[in-house]
Design an enzyme around this catalytic site. Structure first.
Site, short mmCIF file in Angstrom:
data_model
loop_
_atom_site.label_atom_id
_atom_site.label_comp_id
_atom_site.label_asym_id
_atom_site.label_seq_id
_atom_site.Cartn_x
_atom_site.Cartn_y
_atom_site.Cartn_z
N ARG A 14 0.86 -1.20 0.00
CA ARG A 14 0.00 0.00 0.00
C ARG A 14 0.89 1.24 0.00
O ARG A 14 1.12 1.84 -1.05
CB ARG A 14 -0.96 -0.03 1.21
CG ARG A 14 -2.08 1.01 1.13
CD ARG A 14 -1.67 2.43 1.45
NE ARG A 14 -1.33 2.64 2.85
CZ ARG A 14 -0.90 3.80 3.33
NH1 ARG A 14 -0.74 4.86 2.52
NH2 ARG A 14 -0.58 3.95 4.59
N GLU A 15 1.44 1.58 1.16
CA GLU A 15 2.37 2.74 1.19
C GLU A 15 3.50 2.51 0.19
O GLU A 15 3.90 3.43 -0.54
CB GLU A 15 2.94 2.90 2.60
CG GLU A 15 3.97 4.02 2.74
CD GLU A 15 3.37 5.41 2.81
OE1 GLU A 15 2.46 5.65 3.62
OE2 GLU A 15 3.83 6.28 2.04
N HIS A 74 -6.55 -0.19 2.90
CA HIS A 74 -6.47 1.17 3.42
C HIS A 74 -7.41 2.01 2.58
O HIS A 74 -7.22 2.13 1.37
CB HIS A 74 -5.01 1.64 3.24
CG HIS A 74 -4.69 2.96 3.85
ND1 HIS A 74 -4.58 4.10 3.11
CD2 HIS A 74 -4.42 3.30 5.13
CE1 HIS A 74 -4.24 5.11 3.92
NE2 HIS A 74 -4.14 4.64 5.15
N ARG A 134 -9.90 0.07 11.84
CA ARG A 134 -9.00 1.04 12.44
C ARG A 134 -9.34 2.41 11.87
O ARG A 134 -9.65 2.55 10.68
CB ARG A 134 -7.55 0.71 12.07
CG ARG A 134 -6.56 1.68 12.69
CD ARG A 134 -5.42 2.03 11.77
NE ARG A 134 -5.84 2.81 10.62
CZ ARG A 134 -5.00 3.34 9.73
NH1 ARG A 134 -3.70 3.16 9.86
NH2 ARG A 134 -5.44 4.05 8.70
N SER A 136 -7.73 6.24 11.47
CA SER A 136 -6.51 7.02 11.64
C SER A 136 -6.74 8.48 11.29
O SER A 136 -7.44 8.80 10.32
CB SER A 136 -5.42 6.45 10.73
OG SER A 136 -4.23 7.17 10.92
N HIS A 197 6.59 8.76 8.80
CA HIS A 197 7.40 9.02 7.60
C HIS A 197 8.81 9.45 7.98
O HIS A 197 9.07 9.88 9.10
CB HIS A 197 6.69 10.04 6.70
CG HIS A 197 5.70 9.35 5.80
ND1 HIS A 197 6.00 9.00 4.52
CD2 HIS A 197 4.45 8.89 6.05
CE1 HIS A 197 4.96 8.38 3.99
NE2 HIS A 197 4.00 8.29 4.90
N HIS A 291 39.07 -2.01 15.35
CA HIS A 291 37.80 -2.75 15.39
C HIS A 291 38.03 -4.24 15.13
O HIS A 291 37.52 -5.10 15.86
CB HIS A 291 36.83 -2.22 14.32
CG HIS A 291 36.30 -0.87 14.63
ND1 HIS A 291 34.95 -0.58 14.62
CD2 HIS A 291 36.91 0.30 14.95
CE1 HIS A 291 34.76 0.68 14.92
NE2 HIS A 291 35.95 1.25 15.12
#
Ligand code: ACO
Ligand code: AKG
Ligand code: ZN
Length: 397
Positions: A14-15, A74, A134, A136, A197, A291
């Site tokens: 989706r995103e 969504h 949900r 938002s 984000h 290291h």
């Protein structure tokens, strides 16, 4: 401190589809969904079935896979959208509606009262169906706290499963996110999802702060892809959680992360970012002599995560001017050649001198060790590096 579990809602489908370079085919979406499920994410969020005819088909096809992960879609807070989502057969609907003054004025034009009214209509309708709901508040971080809490209290009272806190433009700092989630936690009974984000580089830190303050669900995408520069990357989120509370990542198939990142990277035509916490090519590569000596003795000196936990191995680089004799000696052992400290120092000095002209690859380093050690006592290379030797080493491919 006792840490409470936190579910991942992976939104690559989706995103992630909103990422500038993403355009997944139906087959690719199914591949991604299966890989996410095999890794063990609790939820997979897919694009609204209203986006396009193929989006509806893809959503239905992913639901039809019968994965262990719950499939969410969504949608806007709109009756047409949720009816389409129900028709696609999803397990849950992630409703979104902007509440900041920016979005109220320039996106949908609704007042906070109208937002609550729209939410009430849609949520009440959805309660007849066996789906998680949900709600938002998009752009939560730029919404006034009074407006935000009014909306969350109203939808909590309607019985939503979760409220969503969305840092839509990456405005929040970890402290601000912690404070906001704590406020919301004190006001609502339902779960809290956080979506952050990365515009200002805080996405993972903000997700972590949200979880510490009581968020129950965290949104991620593979490689962090999303609008603009995206959201919290799944690998980075898992790395962060694993370092804090490994028992909370024990149910994930951690060695699956690198394959997931490679899969999506290939689909979008980009490399896995070198900054990736687990899956970057150099996430477990050690270079400088100080290291490497310590890591060889005890990896935790310079590793917060054990590569083996993710099915990976560490790498010690020796062919460069920052190398040290301990790393050279360890490489010798790996080649079956025992170097005494003076021999290893001689070889290290030689490598330093010639790699001032550029790094050596592993074969070249190995040639240095194998060809120089028998001579190290007789002709210590500490003093001068002969041009012929430099040429020889550089010619070894
Ligand atoms: C921050 C986020 O990432 S939110 C999620 C973003 N996801 C998407 O946008 C999914 C892909 N989007 C699309 O395919 C299309 O935008 C659609 C199908 C959703 C809508 O397409 P269109 O009807 O052509 O409208 P358009 O995209 O131009 O504008 C969005 C419309 O939704 C309205 N709207 C915006 N947010 C919401 C919301 N959360 N709930 C209800 N309506 C909303 C806007 O006011 C605008 O309405 P308008 O048609 O009266 O002007
Ligand atoms: O629905 C949400 O909580 C997040 C929506 C979104 O992608 C965002 O606000 O950035
Ligand atoms: Zn987003």
């Amino acid at each position: 401190m006792r840490y409470v579990p936190c579910a991942v809602i992976d939104s690559t489908l989706r995103e992630g589809e909103q990422f500038a370079r993403a355009s997944f085919s139906p087959a690719q979406k199914i591949q991604i969904a299966r890989a996410l499920d095999a890794f063990g994410v609790e939820y997979i969020e897919v694009t609204s079935p209203c986006a396009s005819p193929q989006s509806f088909e893809d959503c239905r096809a992913i639901v039809g896979l019968g994965l262990r992960a719950k499939i969410l879609t969504h949608t806007r807070c709109h009756m047409d959208d949720v009816q389409r989502a129900l028709a696609a057969g999803v397990d849950g609907i992630n409703l979104v509606l902007g509440t900041s003054s920016f979005l109220r004025e320039f996106s949908h034009g609704k007042s906070i009262d109208a937002v609550i009214q729209a939410a009430t209509e849609v949520i009440t309708f959805l309660q007849q169906f066996p789906v998680e709901v949900r709600f938002s508040c998009e752009d939560s971080m730029r919404t006034s706290i009074d407006d935000l809490l009014r909306v969350y209290r109203a939808v909590d009272a309607l019985g939503v499963d979760r409220v969503g806190i969305a840092d839509t433009v990456g405005a929040g700092t970890p402290r601000q996110i912690y404070d906001l989630v704590s406020r919301v936690r004190a006001e609502v009974q339902c779960g809290i999802e956080f979506h952050g984000h990365n515009d200002t580089g805080c996405a993972v830190a903000n997700a972590f702060a949200a979880w510490e303050a009581g968020a129950t669900h965290i949104d991620t995408t593979v490689l962090g892809i999303g609008e603009r520069n995206g959201i919290a990357p799944l690998s980075d989120w898992v790395a962060r959680l694993h370092a804090t509370a490994p028992r909370l990542t024990a149910h994930y198939h951690l060695p699956g992360l690198v394959g997931l990142d490679r899969l999506v990277a290939e689909m979008i035509g980009l490399e896995i970012p070198f900054t990736g916490c687990v899956t970057s090519f150099c996430a477990f590569t050690h270079k400088a002599g100080i290291h490497t000596k310590a890591v060889i003795n005890h990896p935790q000196t310079y590793e917060i995560l054990a590569p083996e936990a993710f099915g990976l191995t560490r790498e010690i680089l020796t062919g460069h001017r920052l190398t040290g004799w301990n790393a050279v000696a360890a490489r010798g052992e790996a080649l079956g050649v025992h170097l005494c400290p003076d021999e290893a120092r001689s070889v290290a000095r030689f490598i330093k001198a010639i790699s001032d002209r550029g790094p050596l690859n592993q074969d070249q380093v190995d040639q240095c060790i194998l060809t120089m050690v028998p001579r190290a006592d007789a002709h210590p290379v500490s003093a001068v590096v002969a041009e012929s030797e430099v040429a020889y080493v550089h010619s070894v491919s």
